[in-house]
Every structure is written in structure tokens, then in C-alpha cells.
Design a protein around this motif. Structure first.
Motif, short mmCIF file in Angstrom:
data_model
loop_
_atom_site.label_atom_id
_atom_site.label_comp_id
_atom_site.label_asym_id
_atom_site.label_seq_id
_atom_site.Cartn_x
_atom_site.Cartn_y
_atom_site.Cartn_z
N MET A 1 0.86 -1.20 0.00
CA MET A 1 0.00 0.00 0.00
C MET A 1 0.89 1.25 0.00
SD MET A 1 -3.18 0.85 2.57
CE MET A 1 -4.16 -0.55 2.09
N HIS A 2 0.63 2.17 -0.90
CA HIS A 2 1.47 3.36 -1.07
C HIS A 2 1.44 4.27 0.16
CE1 HIS A 2 3.34 6.80 -2.97
NE2 HIS A 2 2.30 7.53 -2.67
N THR A 3 2.62 4.69 0.61
CA THR A 3 2.73 5.64 1.72
C THR A 3 2.63 7.05 1.16
OG1 THR A 3 4.15 4.16 3.00
CG2 THR A 3 4.19 6.49 3.58
N MET A 4 1.65 7.83 1.64
CA MET A 4 1.45 9.17 1.11
C MET A 4 1.91 10.27 2.06
SD MET A 4 -2.52 10.04 1.65
CE MET A 4 -1.99 11.73 1.61
N TRP A 5 2.25 9.90 3.31
CA TRP A 5 2.67 10.90 4.29
C TRP A 5 3.41 10.19 5.40
CZ3 TRP A 5 2.07 12.21 9.45
CH2 TRP A 5 2.23 13.55 9.81
N LYS A 6 4.49 10.79 5.87
CA LYS A 6 5.23 10.24 7.01
C LYS A 6 5.33 11.31 8.08
CE LYS A 6 8.31 7.01 4.59
NZ LYS A 6 9.73 6.67 4.30
N GLY A 7 5.21 10.91 9.32
CA GLY A 7 5.31 11.86 10.41
C GLY A 7 5.19 11.14 11.74
N SER A 8 4.49 11.76 12.67
CA SER A 8 4.32 11.13 13.98
C SER A 8 3.04 11.62 14.63
CB SER A 8 5.51 11.43 14.88
OG SER A 8 5.62 12.83 15.09
N ILE A 9 2.51 10.80 15.54
CA ILE A 9 1.37 11.18 16.37
C ILE A 9 1.93 11.52 17.74
CG2 ILE A 9 -0.72 10.36 17.54
CD1 ILE A 9 -1.16 8.44 15.22
N SER A 10 1.45 12.60 18.30
CA SER A 10 1.88 12.94 19.66
C SER A 10 0.66 13.20 20.53
CB SER A 10 2.80 14.17 19.66
OG SER A 10 2.11 15.31 19.21
N PHE A 11 0.65 12.59 21.72
CA PHE A 11 -0.36 12.94 22.72
C PHE A 11 0.33 12.91 24.07
CE2 PHE A 11 -0.54 8.41 22.42
CZ PHE A 11 -0.98 7.90 23.63
N GLY A 12 0.26 14.04 24.77
CA GLY A 12 1.06 14.18 25.98
C GLY A 12 2.53 14.13 25.59
N LEU A 13 3.31 13.30 26.28
CA LEU A 13 4.73 13.15 25.98
C LEU A 13 5.00 11.92 25.11
CD1 LEU A 13 6.21 14.05 29.48
CD2 LEU A 13 6.00 15.52 27.48
N VAL A 14 3.93 11.24 24.68
CA VAL A 14 4.09 10.04 23.84
C VAL A 14 4.20 10.46 22.38
CG1 VAL A 14 3.06 7.86 23.12
CG2 VAL A 14 2.77 8.66 25.47
N ASN A 15 5.19 9.90 21.69
CA ASN A 15 5.40 10.21 20.28
C ASN A 15 5.46 8.90 19.49
OD1 ASN A 15 7.29 10.87 17.82
ND2 ASN A 15 6.43 12.80 18.52
N ILE A 16 4.61 8.78 18.45
CA ILE A 16 4.53 7.55 17.66
C ILE A 16 4.86 7.85 16.21
CG2 ILE A 16 3.10 5.56 17.08
CD1 ILE A 16 1.15 6.54 19.29
N PRO A 17 6.00 7.36 15.68
CA PRO A 17 6.26 7.53 14.24
C PRO A 17 5.25 6.75 13.42
CG PRO A 17 7.91 6.10 15.24
CD PRO A 17 7.06 6.62 16.36
N ILE A 18 4.66 7.39 12.40
CA ILE A 18 3.60 6.74 11.62
C ILE A 18 3.75 7.01 10.13
CG2 ILE A 18 1.89 6.85 13.49
CD1 ILE A 18 0.65 9.22 11.71
#
Length: 286
Positions: free
Chosen positions: A1-18
Motif C-alpha cells: 500500500m502506497h505511503t502518502m505521508w510520514k510523520g508522527s502522532i503525539s499525545f502528551g509526551l508520547v510520540n509515535i512515528p507513523i
């Protein structure tokens, strides 16, 4: 499946690369415009109506029309500076809410979210937390230089991001013309309408709904491609009633949606069987 955007989710101090992947696709059949004389594709050129000459891409600038015929020209450097400033931002979860508080009118596009490198555990944590809390996250994201409001939720075992409209992008329902005021609805009419809804109520199975027009168009294209004769049949239209009375229309609708009743055994057959059994019994006793 084609990746159209790379970044991260952040909530509070939690950071998730997505990574984001388009969850839906447009399956409309796109038809080209051809010249009827030679069947060549029509070419569309950018032409200035004042200078009456073709315009190259390098001669085009972007502008905002703040009033009819008057523009504010924006330099490409200015637009790029804004884009770079916003591109560094992650998907920042601002709030958590119940999904039934968000009306579907706000929904725009859906994206699957997959974890980036070393993001699996934090991804799974957010997924389980959303499931347990029965909440969704409200976030902001920049996609193609446009700031978007978004909603993060769980779909099966995958995180999904729904881009949603900002409130000022949803038109005011009060501006819709000809909405009837409070009408006095007879209880019998309401009960009949509820009965009709009940008879048409089922479990949602998306697989049973198909785009019949697209399928018919594909079949037509395939037929012509194979050089076969095209025969267009007049499809029978569903029967419509001329009933204008609301109550009669509801009742007619209920009659159409009633499930078929099991056939009852004819009384005459039962009677004949009974009679023949009694006669045989009498004969035997004699």
C-alpha cells in the motif's frame, strides 16, 4: 500500500512515528474527450484572454481574488516558507471525545495509519487505549500545505485517521430553504412509518451494495472492445404508485416489503385425508 505521508502522532509526551495510506479509492470510470472527426484526444492549453497568447507554466503566479477582478499576488517563496514552517508539525492530538458527538457531516477523507520504525509498541498502546476508553482523538495535521482537523479512531485492529471539516467549512443548516416548521403528525401515520422502518431494518453488509452504473459501463466498454454488437435493453423501471395520500403510501410500502407468507395446506386436502382414514377404520372394524 502506497505511503502518502510520514510523520508522527503525539499525545502528551508520547510520540509515535507513523505512515499514512489512503483508505479509500475513487473507482469512477474516467472518460476522455476526443475529436469526433479523427478520435484524437483534445488538448487543453493555458491561454491569457487579454494577451490572446499561450502561457507557459513559468509565467504563472498565484493570487487571491479578494473582490471581483482584484487580486493579491503571492510569491512562491512566501508560500514555500509557510509550507516549510507547517510541515515540521506532527499529528498532535488535542482532545479525546466520544465518536457519537461528531456528526458525520464533518467527515471528509479516510486514511489508514501504520506504525513507522520503532513505533509498533506505542501504536498498539494508543489503539488499546482508544478501544478501552471508547473515545476518539481530535487532532491537527498538515497535508499538502493545508492544515486539517482530524479524528483518530480504531477500525478493526488498525488506527484510522478521518480528516474532518472545520466548523466554518460546514454551511449553516438554518440557511437551507423551504424546511417545514413543526408539523402535526398523526400517531397512526408515525406508527405506520415506524413499522415500515422496522420491516426494512437489517444488518449493515456493505458487500451487498454495488455501483450498478459502473458495472454496466464496464460491460459496455468490454463489449465494444471485443467488436461485439451492442444491444441496449430498456430496463424495467420499478413500479411506482400514483398514491398521493401519505397514509396510503405508507401502507402500500409496507405491503411491498412484507416477507412472503408460508403456504397453508388446503383445508379440502386435510378433510379428504380425514374422511378416507375414518372410512378405512370403519371398514376394518366391520
Amino acid at each position: 500500500m502506497h505511503t502518502m505521508w510520514k510523520g508522527s502522532i503525539s499525545f502528551g509526551l508520547v510520540n509515535i512515528p507513523i505512515k499514512l495510506h489512503a483508505a479509500t479509492e475513487d473507482k469512477d470510470i474516467k472518460l476522455r474527450n476526443l475529436h469526433s472527426k479523427c478520435h484524437s484526444p483534445i488538448k487543453y492549453e493555458k491561454v491569457c484572454p487579454v494577451c490572446d497568447e499561450p502561457v507557459e507554466q513559468s509565467d504563472i503566479v498565484k493570487a487571491y481574488e479578494y473582490t471581483k477582478g482584484k487580486f493579491i499576488v503571492l510569491d512562491e517563496e512566501e508560500l514555500q516558507a509557510l509550507k516549510k514552517e507547517n510541515e515540521d508539525k506532527a499529528v498532535e492530538i488535542l482532545d479525546f471525545v466520544k465518536i457519537n458527538e461528531v456528526d458525520p457531516i464533518y467527515f471528509s477523507r479516510s486514511y489508514y495509519i501504520s506504525p513507522g520504525d520503532s513505533g509498533s509498541k506505542a501504536y498498539a498502546l494508543l489503539r488499546e487505549a482508544l478501544k478501552e476508553s471508547e473515545k476518539v482523538g481530535i487532532a491537527k495535521i498538515i497535508i499538502r500545505a493545508k492544515e486539517q482537523l482530524a479524528l483518530l479512531r480504531v477500525f478493526h485492529n488498525t488506527l484510522v485517521m478521518e480528516t474532518i471539516h472545520f466548523p466554518d467549512e460546514v454551511r449553516n443548516f438554518a440557511d437551507v430553504p423551504n424546511i417545514p416548521a413543526e408539523e402535526k403528525i398523526a400517531k397512526k401515520e408515525l406508527d405506520t412509518a415506524l413499522l415500515l422502518i422496522d420491516q426494512l431494518t437489517t444488518t449493515f453488509e456493505p458487500e451487498k451494495y454495488t455501483d450498478e452504473y459502473r458495472q454496466a459501463l464496464l460491460e459496455l466498454i468490454e463489449t465494444k472492445k471485443n467488436g461485439e454488437e451492442v444491444v441496449i435493453t430498456n430496463q424495467q423501471q420499478p413500479k411506482t404508485s400514483n398514491v398521493t395520500d401519505l397514509m396510503a403510501a405508507l401502507q402500500a410500502s409496507i405491503d411491498q416489503t412484507k416477507p412472503p407468507q408460508p403456504k397453508k395446506e388446503k383445508a379440502t386436502t386435510k378433510s379428504k385425508k380425514k374422511k378416507s382414514t375414518s372410512a378405512a377404520k370403519t371398514k376394518k372394524e366391520a
